[in-house]
Design a protein around this motif. Structure first.
Motif, PDB file in Angstrom:
ATOM      1  N   UNK A   2      31.177 -43.804 -11.269  1.00  8.30           N
ATOM      2  CA  UNK A   2      32.018 -44.996 -11.137  1.00  8.30           C
ATOM      3  C   UNK A   2      33.269 -44.708 -10.301  1.00  8.30           C
ATOM      4  N   UNK A   3      33.337 -43.508  -9.759  1.00  7.60           N
ATOM      5  CA  UNK A   3      34.498 -43.145  -8.944  1.00  7.60           C
ATOM      6  C   UNK A   3      35.736 -42.890  -9.789  1.00  7.60           C
ATOM      7  N   UNK A   4      35.528 -42.540 -11.037  1.00  7.32           N
ATOM      8  CA  UNK A   4      36.660 -42.394 -11.956  1.00  7.32           C
ATOM      9  C   UNK A   4      37.188 -40.962 -12.052  1.00  7.32           C
ATOM     10  N   UNK A   5      36.414 -39.982 -11.590  1.00  5.26           N
ATOM     11  CA  UNK A   5      36.913 -38.598 -11.610  1.00  5.26           C
ATOM     12  C   UNK A   5      37.160 -38.130 -10.183  1.00  5.26           C
ATOM     13  N   UNK A   6      38.276 -37.462  -9.968  1.00  2.48           N
ATOM     14  CA  UNK A   6      38.614 -36.987  -8.622  1.00  2.48           C
ATOM     15  C   UNK A   6      38.034 -35.600  -8.340  1.00  2.48           C
ATOM     16  N   UNK A   7      37.873 -34.820  -9.395  1.00  2.00           N
ATOM     17  CA  UNK A   7      37.499 -33.420  -9.193  1.00  2.00           C
ATOM     18  C   UNK A   7      36.033 -33.178  -9.519  1.00  2.00           C
ATOM     19  N   UNK A   8      35.584 -32.024  -9.114  1.00  2.00           N
ATOM     20  CA  UNK A   8      34.216 -31.582  -9.389  1.00  2.00           C
ATOM     21  C   UNK A   8      33.951 -31.605 -10.906  1.00  2.00           C
ATOM     22  N   UNK A   9      32.819 -32.189 -11.291  1.00  2.39           N
ATOM     23  CA  UNK A   9      32.519 -32.389 -12.711  1.00  2.39           C
ATOM     24  C   UNK A   9      32.547 -31.067 -13.493  1.00  2.39           C
ATOM     25  N   UNK A  10      31.947 -30.010 -12.940  1.00  2.00           N
ATOM     26  CA  UNK A  10      31.911 -28.746 -13.685  1.00  2.00           C
ATOM     27  C   UNK A  10      33.310 -28.157 -13.885  1.00  2.00           C
ATOM     28  N   UNK A  11      34.161 -28.341 -12.899  1.00  6.67           N
ATOM     29  CA  UNK A  11      35.531 -27.830 -13.044  1.00  6.67           C
ATOM     30  C   UNK A  11      36.291 -28.616 -14.109  1.00  6.67           C
ATOM     31  N   UNK A  12      36.085 -29.923 -14.110  1.00  6.74           N
ATOM     32  CA  UNK A  12      36.758 -30.750 -15.122  1.00  6.74           C
ATOM     33  C   UNK A  12      36.266 -30.365 -16.520  1.00  6.74           C
ATOM     34  N   UNK A  67      28.816 -37.821 -19.956  1.00  7.75           N
ATOM     35  CA  UNK A  67      30.000 -38.695 -19.888  1.00  7.75           C
ATOM     36  C   UNK A  67      30.734 -38.486 -18.564  1.00  7.75           C
ATOM     37  N   UNK A  68      30.901 -37.220 -18.207  1.00  5.15           N
ATOM     38  CA  UNK A  68      31.661 -36.908 -16.991  1.00  5.15           C
ATOM     39  C   UNK A  68      30.931 -37.395 -15.732  1.00  5.15           C
ATOM     40  N   UNK A  69      29.628 -37.142 -15.671  1.00  7.95           N
ATOM     41  CA  UNK A  69      28.874 -37.602 -14.487  1.00  7.95           C
ATOM     42  C   UNK A  69      28.873 -39.121 -14.402  1.00  7.95           C
ATOM     43  N   UNK A  70      28.784 -39.761 -15.532  1.00  7.82           N
ATOM     44  CA  UNK A  70      28.777 -41.223 -15.551  1.00  7.82           C
ATOM     45  C   UNK A  70      30.105 -41.763 -15.000  1.00  7.82           C
ATOM     46  N   UNK A  71      31.191 -41.149 -15.425  1.00 13.51           N
ATOM     47  CA  UNK A  71      32.505 -41.582 -14.918  1.00 13.51           C
ATOM     48  C   UNK A  71      32.646 -41.269 -13.433  1.00 13.51           C
TER      49      UNK A  71
END
Ligand SMILES: NC(=O)CC[C@H](N)C(=O)O
Length: 306
Positions: free
Chosen positions: A174-184, A167-171
């Motif tokens: 799409x440019x929807x997450x500002x931070x590193x996926x693992x940190x989020x 879910x996080x990588x997919x978002x």
């Protein structure tokens, strides 16, 4: 009131069909499904509880109510360009709508939405700092500094993160997450791994029952309008694709978690927390829902009337 809670506990203790504990987070699979608790904190300062109401459990998705509150404090209405506020009608960990809807999650309570919310709270900070902020907010509204993360639960979820990581990588794509996926994700898993008892949870939810004012401290947490809006989201989205069923049976804004807890708000009256680890097929507490249904039937506290 105390008698009613005692009766609910006594009646449900006889129940043999108790649902199934979440086992996709292995650490939660060890929890004894026979535990049960219910707590009520009223806006006029009364406290009632029955069962193992001081036993901490993993609040899981109930934490999404608290992170939404924090995120609204930072972004105000700007938050709604990042996450929607419509029921999804899909399971909590579903990915299907994200593709059609440009990576914008339907609401803050499905996993994708909660991951976007935690990303919105981070604002360039490290997970440690964000987690300290989340924990201190929860401790403040519960008026209890002993509340902590269960690091074993967080680690267990991290080890089985594939679905949420997707879910996080997919978002992110799409440019929807500002931070590193693992940190989020690490922040999200810890937020879900906050351990609280029903007594603590009922206290923490009280500001939503009293127009945004924390009780008994009388300190304002959010505006009346914001409390009302958070309640409306809990009503419409708090139980995922069973939100309609929960509204039909209980008729209170509610938020469930796969740890088996449910926080339910009776506006103007009080805040209720129930815990029974066995889940129904939607991932919501089977007997927790039943307990709330019984409570509402006896008190007439549903927002839809008697
Ligand atoms: N419904 C839930 O409580 C799900 C929360 C859980 N931490 C998850 O991400 O899968």
């Amino acid at each position: 009131m105390q008698e009613l809670l005692n009766n609910i506990v006594a009646e449900l203790a006889l129940e043999t069909e108790r649902g199934k504990v979440a086992d996709y987070i292995p650490q939660l699979a060890h929890v004894d499904p026979h535990q049960f608790a219910i707590s009520l904190a009223t806006v006029d300062g009364q406290r009632y509880s029955a069962g193992c109401a001081t036993t901490p459990f993993s609040i899981q998705s109930i934490s999404k109510v608290f992170t939404l509150t924090i995120a609204l404090g930072k972004w105000g209405d700007g938050l709604w360009s990042q996450v929607g506020r419509e029921p999804s009608g899909d399971p909590f960990n579903s990915i299907v709508q994200l593709e059609h809807e440009g990576g914008k999650p339907r609401n803050p309570f499905i996993n994708a939405g909660a991951i976007a919310i935690v990303d919105a709270i981070m604002m360039g900070h490290e997970p440690k700092e964000t987690l300290a902020e989340i924990l201190s907010f929860v401790r403040y509204i519960a008026d209890d500094n002993s509340i902590c993360f269960d690091h074993q639960v967080a680690a267990s979820e991290m080890q089985h993160k594939d679905r949420n990581a997707s879910l996080a990588h997919f978002m992110k794509a799409f440019g929807r997450l500002r931070h590193d996926v693992d940190k989020v994700l690490g922040t999200y898993f810890h937020q879900c791994a906050i351990a609280m008892s029903c007594d603590q949870l009922a206290h923490a939810g009280l500001f939503l029952a009293s127009d945004g004012v924390n009780q008994p401290s009388n300190l304002r947490v959010v505006s009346p309008q914001r409390a009302r809006r958070i309640n409306s989201l809990m009503m419409m989205c708090g139980h995922y694709d069973a939100s309609g069923e929960f509204a039909f049976r209980v008729g209170l804004p509610g938020k469930s978690g796969v740890g088996g807890g449910i926080l339910a708000i009776a506006p103007g009256r009080g805040s209720l927390a129930v815990w029974s680890p066995g889940l129904d097929k939607y991932g919501n507490s089977l007997l927790g829902t039943r307990a709330l249904e019984m409570f509402v039937q006896h008190t007439g506290w549903s927002v839809f009337g008697h």
